[in-house]
Enzyme design. Structure first.
Site, short mmCIF file in Angstrom:
data_model
loop_
_atom_site.label_atom_id
_atom_site.label_comp_id
_atom_site.label_asym_id
_atom_site.label_seq_id
_atom_site.Cartn_x
_atom_site.Cartn_y
_atom_site.Cartn_z
N ASP A 37 13.93 2.31 6.06
CA ASP A 37 13.22 1.89 5.12
C ASP A 37 13.94 1.15 3.93
O ASP A 37 13.74 0.02 3.70
CB ASP A 37 12.18 2.79 4.58
N GLY A 71 3.18 3.64 5.30
CA GLY A 71 4.04 3.35 6.45
C GLY A 71 4.38 1.88 6.29
O GLY A 71 5.40 1.45 7.14
N PRO A 97 0.82 -1.26 -0.08
CA PRO A 97 -0.08 0.04 -0.02
C PRO A 97 0.73 1.36 0.05
O PRO A 97 1.86 1.18 0.81
CB PRO A 97 -0.79 -0.06 1.23
N GLY A 131 6.77 1.32 3.65
CA GLY A 131 8.10 1.51 3.00
C GLY A 131 7.88 1.24 1.46
O GLY A 131 8.85 0.90 0.83
N SER A 132 6.71 1.77 1.01
CA SER A 132 6.56 1.26 -0.46
C SER A 132 7.47 2.24 -1.24
O SER A 132 7.99 1.61 -2.46
CB SER A 132 5.08 1.81 -0.71
N SER A 133 7.57 3.50 -1.22
CA SER A 133 8.76 4.35 -1.84
C SER A 133 10.00 3.42 -1.95
O SER A 133 10.74 3.77 -2.92
CB SER A 133 8.60 5.57 -1.65
N ALA A 134 10.59 3.14 -0.78
CA ALA A 134 11.75 2.74 -0.63
C ALA A 134 11.92 1.32 -1.28
O ALA A 134 12.94 1.26 -2.20
CB ALA A 134 12.30 2.60 0.78
C1 MEV Z 1 9.05 5.92 8.08
O1 MEV Z 1 8.82 4.61 7.71
C2 MEV Z 1 9.79 5.88 9.23
C3 MEV Z 1 10.05 7.24 9.92
O2 MEV Z 1 10.90 7.08 10.93
C4 MEV Z 1 10.95 8.19 8.87
C5 MEV Z 1 12.43 7.62 8.74
O3 MEV Z 1 12.79 6.92 9.60
O4 MEV Z 1 13.00 8.11 7.86
C6 MEV Z 1 8.72 8.22 10.21
#
Ligand code: MEV
Length: 310
Positions: A142, A95, A91, A97-100
């Site tokens: 990520d 949260g 998704p 890590g899709s873009s990574a």
């Molecule tokens: C994002 O998955 C996690 C955050 O801690 C950002 C990051 O670590 O770069 C919110």
């Protein structure tokens, strides 16, 4: 044609605090972004989003992927004669890590198209540059999880693999709130709060650091009851950063009341997914409660390999 898959992730403990150098623990999970690279004219497109990059016409809808191309061009001499198709089941903006994972799988597939057996360090470095485009101060957790897989204890750019014997009767549930948000924006807001209330916040950040150390011990011992309580505490700390919402809290309370061992926001917050750990005996009740709220949870497993050819 070279195809690569890269896993998405959950952050079990420590998101946001990790941006200021505190430790975090994350896990790569068996939900993937897939990139297939073949010959073409410098185009990247996504099955979900359409055109992302067209080097010839200069259309750049995803600046991170442009950075992936630029980095690979200077590091391994990648030329513009590729066509990449991305298909991701992770998704987006949630949260996980899709873009990574998209950057990692694309970099891997492009390096493989160049005839390399891509070195993970190269993929990590290139995808971290892409993460910097998506938000100003990425911790790197990520793209590290997506590149290397497994459960990782992460601090200040260094990571160590955590050997976890995840029992078959303990489930990792992921529930998507369906609300999209920008990680970069949420991270900036949190950093602003951190500066504004520095004395108060530094205590909370220290507590988060201590919590991650406790969670590491609980994971290594396989003490999932304790791990669940620590998740609940971690969620409380995230609430103090201002990244929860009534919807996220209601999902978290729903799974807790149905008997989950613990639950928290995962990733940047303000939307995206929540995660919970649930004992087999309580699973039917938890699933029932979640479906009453009109949601379909994912039951995830750890991906221990990270990016690879597929
Ligand atoms: C994002 O998955 C996690 C955050 O801690 C950002 C990051 O670590 O770069 C919110």
């Amino acid at each position: 044609m070279a195809c690569s898959i890269a896993p998405g992730k959950v952050i079990l403990f420590g998101e946001h605090f990790v941006v200021k150098g505190k430790p975090a623990i994350g896990a790569a999970v068996n939900v993937y972004a897939k990139a297939c690279a073949g010959p073409g004219r410098g185009v990247v497109e996504s099955r979900q989003l359409g055109l992302l990059l067209d080097l010839d016409s200069g259309r750049v809808l995803d600046k991170g992927l442009l950075r992936v191309y630029q980095e690979l061009s200077s590091r391994i001499g990648l030329t513009k004669d590729f066509h990449v198709i991305i298909d991701s089941e992770i998704p987006m903006a949630a949260g996980m890590g899709s873009s990574a994972a998209v950057a990692v799988s694309t970099a891997h597939a492009l390096a493989a198209l160049k005839g390399l057996d891509p070195d993970k360090k190269l993929i990590w470095e290139v995808s971290f540059e892409a993460e910097k485009v998506y938000h100003v101060k990425p911790s790197g957790i990520d793209n590290t999880l997506s590149t290397y897989g497994g459960v990782l204890y992460y601090q200040g750019g260094e990571f160590k693999r955590v050997e976890v014997k995840w029992p078959d009767d303990i489930y990792l549930l992921i529930v998507d709130s369906g609300v999209k948000r920008s990680t970069g924006q949420v991270v900036e807001d949190v950093l602003r709060r951190y500066e504004k209330y520095h004395r108060v916040m530094s205590g909370i950040y220290d507590a988060a650091g201590a919590l991650v150390e406790e969670a590491l011990k609980a994971l290594e011992r396989g003490d999932f009851a304790r791990l669940g309580e620590l998740m609940d505490i971690n969620h409380g700390l995230l609430v103090s950063l201002g990244v929860s919402t009534p919807l996220l809290d209601s999902l978290i309370w729903a799974v807790r009341e149905a008997g989950a061992l613990g639950a928290k926001i995962c990733g940047a917050g303000r939307g995206g997914v929540i995660i919970a750990i649930v004992d087999e005996a309580k699973l039917p009740k938890v699933l029932d409660k979640i479906s009453q709220q009109g949601r379909k949870p994912m039951v995830a497993r750890i991906d221990s390999e990270g990016v690879r050819r597929s």
